[in-house]
Structure formats: structure tokens, C-alpha cells
Design a protein around this motif. Structure first.
Motif, PDB file in Angstrom:
ATOM      1  N   LEU A   1       0.828  -1.160  -0.179  1.00 28.68           N
ATOM      2  CA  LEU A   1       0.328  -0.050   0.225  1.00 28.68           C
ATOM      3  C   LEU A   1       0.710   1.288  -0.186  1.00 28.68           C
ATOM      4  N   ALA A   2       1.833   1.226   0.288  1.00 23.44           N
ATOM      5  CA  ALA A   2       3.057   2.261   0.973  1.00 23.44           C
ATOM      6  C   ALA A   2       3.250   3.033  -0.266  1.00 23.44           C
ATOM      7  N   ALA A   3       3.767   1.794  -1.216  1.00 29.33           N
ATOM      8  CA  ALA A   3       4.392   2.213  -2.421  1.00 29.33           C
ATOM      9  C   ALA A   3       3.512   2.307  -3.847  1.00 29.33           C
ATOM     10  N   THR A   4       2.264   3.519  -3.219  1.00 29.62           N
ATOM     11  CA  THR A   4       0.733   3.742  -3.680  1.00 29.62           C
ATOM     12  C   THR A   4       0.725   4.953  -3.567  1.00 29.62           C
ATOM     13  N   LEU A   5       1.549   5.557  -1.953  1.00 30.93           N
ATOM     14  CA  LEU A   5       1.271   6.999  -1.884  1.00 30.93           C
ATOM     15  C   LEU A   5       2.163   7.795  -1.371  1.00 30.93           C
ATOM     16  N   PRO A   6       1.603   9.130  -1.978  1.00 32.33           N
ATOM     17  CA  PRO A   6       2.449   9.346  -1.677  1.00 32.33           C
ATOM     18  C   PRO A   6       2.450  10.549  -0.165  1.00 32.33           C
ATOM     19  N   PHE A   7       2.351   9.246   0.917  1.00 32.73           N
ATOM     20  CA  PHE A   7       2.494   9.655   2.367  1.00 32.73           C
ATOM     21  C   PHE A   7       2.934   7.872   2.685  1.00 32.73           C
ATOM     22  N   GLY A   8       3.119   7.522   1.549  1.00 33.59           N
ATOM     23  CA  GLY A   8       4.153   5.903   1.515  1.00 33.59           C
ATOM     24  C   GLY A   8       4.788   6.485   2.981  1.00 33.59           C
ATOM     25  N   GLU A   9       6.494   7.324   2.719  1.00 30.10           N
ATOM     26  CA  GLU A   9       7.350   6.228   3.810  1.00 30.10           C
ATOM     27  C   GLU A   9       5.940   6.549   5.223  1.00 30.10           C
ATOM     28  N   GLN A  10       5.189   7.961   5.535  1.00 28.71           N
ATOM     29  CA  GLN A  10       5.316   8.266   6.182  1.00 28.71           C
ATOM     30  C   GLN A  10       4.042   7.078   7.224  1.00 28.71           C
ATOM     31  N   TYR A  11       3.255   6.781   6.643  1.00 27.39           N
ATOM     32  CA  TYR A  11       2.745   5.671   6.734  1.00 27.39           C
ATOM     33  C   TYR A  11       3.499   4.860   6.995  1.00 27.39           C
ATOM     34  N   LYS A  12       4.085   3.950   6.920  1.00 27.36           N
ATOM     35  CA  LYS A  12       4.823   2.677   6.991  1.00 27.36           C
ATOM     36  C   LYS A  12       5.730   3.126   8.152  1.00 27.36           C
ATOM     37  N   GLN A  13       6.166   4.326   8.546  1.00 25.04           N
ATOM     38  CA  GLN A  13       6.825   5.343   9.443  1.00 25.04           C
ATOM     39  C   GLN A  13       5.617   5.031  10.847  1.00 25.04           C
ATOM     40  N   THR A  14       4.727   4.942  10.657  1.00 26.45           N
ATOM     41  CA  THR A  14       2.539   5.244  11.595  1.00 26.45           C
ATOM     42  C   THR A  14       2.700   3.958  11.852  1.00 26.45           C
ATOM     43  N   LEU A  15       2.573   2.786  11.323  1.00 23.84           N
ATOM     44  CA  LEU A  15       3.109   1.413  11.384  1.00 23.84           C
ATOM     45  C   LEU A  15       3.699   0.948  12.365  1.00 23.84           C
ATOM     46  N   GLY A  16       4.719   0.891  11.819  1.00 20.51           N
ATOM     47  CA  GLY A  16       5.783   0.700  12.133  1.00 20.51           C
ATOM     48  C   GLY A  16       5.912   1.073  14.070  1.00 20.51           C
ATOM     49  N   GLU A  17       5.762   2.608  14.125  1.00 23.54           N
ATOM     50  CA  GLU A  17       5.439   2.460  15.454  1.00 23.54           C
ATOM     51  C   GLU A  17       4.368   2.118  16.094  1.00 23.54           C
ATOM     52  N   PHE A  18       3.999   1.928  15.899  1.00 17.35           N
ATOM     53  CA  PHE A  18       2.509   0.933  16.283  1.00 17.35           C
ATOM     54  C   PHE A  18       3.158  -0.606  16.590  1.00 17.35           C
ATOM     55  N   VAL A  19       3.732  -0.979  15.518  1.00 13.83           N
ATOM     56  CA  VAL A  19       4.097  -2.598  15.766  1.00 13.83           C
ATOM     57  C   VAL A  19       5.302  -2.361  17.029  1.00 13.83           C
ATOM     58  N   ASP A  20       5.755  -1.883  17.169  1.00 15.89           N
ATOM     59  CA  ASP A  20       7.637  -1.553  17.801  1.00 15.89           C
ATOM     60  C   ASP A  20       6.847  -1.217  19.507  1.00 15.89           C
ATOM     61  N   LYS A  21       6.031  -0.261  19.245  1.00 14.41           N
ATOM     62  CA  LYS A  21       5.440  -0.201  20.962  1.00 14.41           C
ATOM     63  C   LYS A  21       6.572   0.712  21.766  1.00 14.41           C
ATOM     64  N   GLU A  22       7.342   1.491  21.182  1.00 15.16           N
ATOM     65  CA  GLU A  22       8.400   2.030  22.046  1.00 15.16           C
ATOM     66  C   GLU A  22       8.755   3.288  21.907  1.00 15.16           C
ATOM     67  N   THR A  23       7.127   4.251  22.101  1.00 14.47           N
ATOM     68  CA  THR A  23       6.750   5.768  22.136  1.00 14.47           C
ATOM     69  C   THR A  23       6.389   5.789  23.231  1.00 14.47           C
ATOM     70  N   PRO A  24       5.814   6.529  24.054  1.00 17.30           N
ATOM     71  CA  PRO A  24       4.578   6.956  24.894  1.00 17.30           C
ATOM     72  C   PRO A  24       3.058   6.808  24.156  1.00 17.30           C
ATOM     73  N   GLU A  25       3.213   7.486  22.928  1.00 17.39           N
ATOM     74  CA  GLU A  25       2.470   7.342  22.060  1.00 17.39           C
ATOM     75  C   GLU A  25       1.238   5.533  21.525  1.00 17.39           C
ATOM     76  N   ALA A  26       2.615   5.080  20.734  1.00 19.48           N
ATOM     77  CA  ALA A  26       2.431   4.305  20.707  1.00 19.48           C
ATOM     78  C   ALA A  26       1.428   3.338  21.690  1.00 19.48           C
ATOM     79  N   CYS A  27       2.160   3.267  23.447  1.00 18.07           N
ATOM     80  CA  CYS A  27       1.859   2.398  24.335  1.00 18.07           C
ATOM     81  C   CYS A  27       0.067   3.135  24.092  1.00 18.07           C
ATOM     82  N   LEU A  28      -0.421   3.949  24.452  1.00 19.86           N
ATOM     83  CA  LEU A  28      -1.984   4.366  24.628  1.00 19.86           C
ATOM     84  C   LEU A  28      -2.835   4.107  23.621  1.00 19.86           C
TER      85      LEU A  28
END
Length: 201
Positions: free
Chosen positions: A94-121
Motif C-alpha cells: 500500500l505504501a508504494a502507491t501513496l505520496p505519503f507512503g513513508e509516513q504510513y510505514k513509519q506510523t505502522l512501524g511505530e505502532f508495532v514496535d510499541k517504543e513511544t508513549p504514543e504507541a503504548c497509549l
């Protein structure tokens, strides 16, 4: 623009993608889109109760956390014993088709990694949404909800989420709208015989 139109159609698929855990609970039904919406509201609430977090980031993580399920479906805890989904490929494709694809990947990566306070919440909001659903079905008589609740609570990572979970579990799910025993529920009018429009009948 065509890729963006396709993206929005893909997000729309979440309205038709069922949350699969309810088949094991024995009652209830919910789409991934319904789940994501309330998760975002919970995430906003948790962020407002937490110091030093980016509220908008929490909401964004909540809104996007299950977008890959438009492609891979929702796998519950029983499914995951036997089925391995390539979620990262779904994210990358999906990211490969989006102009904001890198941001999308970073967002999902942050959620999966659970390393930021925002991701934990955001993860806690995800679990609290399930706890709310369990309480709703418990109040309607599903006796298995009590067995599922402790496992959902154990997945929570923050004190504020654990406190909110306890409040949810001890609150009747219908009290927010049915908390009085007035004549309104008989006549649709207050004690003076006046309805919402101000007219007497």
C-alpha cells in the motif's frame, strides 16, 4: 489522484471486514472500521489524561493501526495459532502507491514496535475498545465476557488505561442514556407535561 482514490476505497473495505473474535465469544458483531473509530476516541481520551504526549499522534496511530486488515483480514487469537499473515507486505504494497507512503510505514512501524508513549497509549486504546465491547455483551448476558476480561486487562501497559478499564467494567453500559426513572420514558415528556419542543400535550 487515482492511487489516492484506490486508497480511500481500500479503507472503505474496513467497513465490510468483520472483527473475527466475536464468533468465539458467541455473540456480537463489529467491523474493523467500527473498532478503529472507537479506538481513536479512546486514544484521544487517554492522551488527554496523559502528560507529555502528542494527542494527534495517538489518534493517528489508532486510526491507522488496522488498515492492513483490508488486505489480510482480522486474525483473532485462535487464528494466530495456525495462520501467519504477511502484514509487512500488506503495509509495504500500500505504501508504494501513496505520496505519503513513508509516513504510513513509519506510523505502522511505530505502532508495532510499541517504543513511544504514543504507541503504548494506542495499544491500550485498542484493548480498551475490546473491553468496552466485552462489557456491552456481558450486560446483555454473555457469561464468557467475564472470562475474557482479565486477559485483555493484562495486555494494558499504562496506569491510566488500567484505571479506565476498571471504571468500564463497573459501569452499566446503558447508564449514559437510561440513568433516570422519570416519566419521560412513559410519555416522552417531563413532569410538567412538556416535550423537547417546549409544547404541552
Amino acid at each position: 489522484m487515482k492511487n489516492l482514490a484506490n486508497f480511500l476505497f481500500e479503507v472503505g473495505m474496513l467497513k465490510r471486514t468483520p472483527r473475527s473474535g466475536f464468533q468465539f465469544l458467541g455473540s456480537g458483531a463489529q467491523s474493523v472500521a467500527e473498532h478503529s473509530f472507537r479506538t481513536a476516541m479512546i486514544g484521544y481520551t487517554l492522551a488527554q489524561l496523559s502528560e507529555g504526549v502528542d494527542c494527534g499522534r495517538v489518534v493517528m496511530l489508532c486510526l491507522f493501526h488496522d488498515v492492513p486488515e483490508a488486505r489480510i483480514g482480522d486474525l483473532n487469537y485462535v487464528n494466530k495459532k495456525y495462520v501467519q499473515a504477511d502484514e509487512q507486505k500488506a503495509i509495504d504494497d500500500l505504501a508504494a502507491t501513496l505520496p505519503f507512503g513513508e509516513q504510513y510505514k513509519q506510523t505502522l512501524g511505530e505502532f508495532v514496535d510499541k517504543e513511544t508513549p504514543e504507541a503504548c497509549l494506542a495499544h491500550d486504546a485498542d484493548q480498551l475498545e475490546m473491553i468496552l465491547a466485552l462489557k456491552e455483551y456481558k450486560d446483555l448476558g454473555n457469561r464468557y465476557a467475564d472470562e475474557w476480561y482479565p486477559f485483555a486487562v493484562r495486555r494494558l501497559q499504562t496506569d491510566v488505561a488500567r484505571e479506565l478499564a476498571e471504571a468500564i467494567w463497573t459501569t452499566d453500559s446503558s447508564r449514559w442514556w437510561f440513568d433516570d426513572n422519570s416519566d419521560w420514558w412513559v410519555h416522552g415528556k417531563n413532569a410538567k407535561g412538556v416535550d423537547d419542543s417546549g409544547q404541552k400535550c
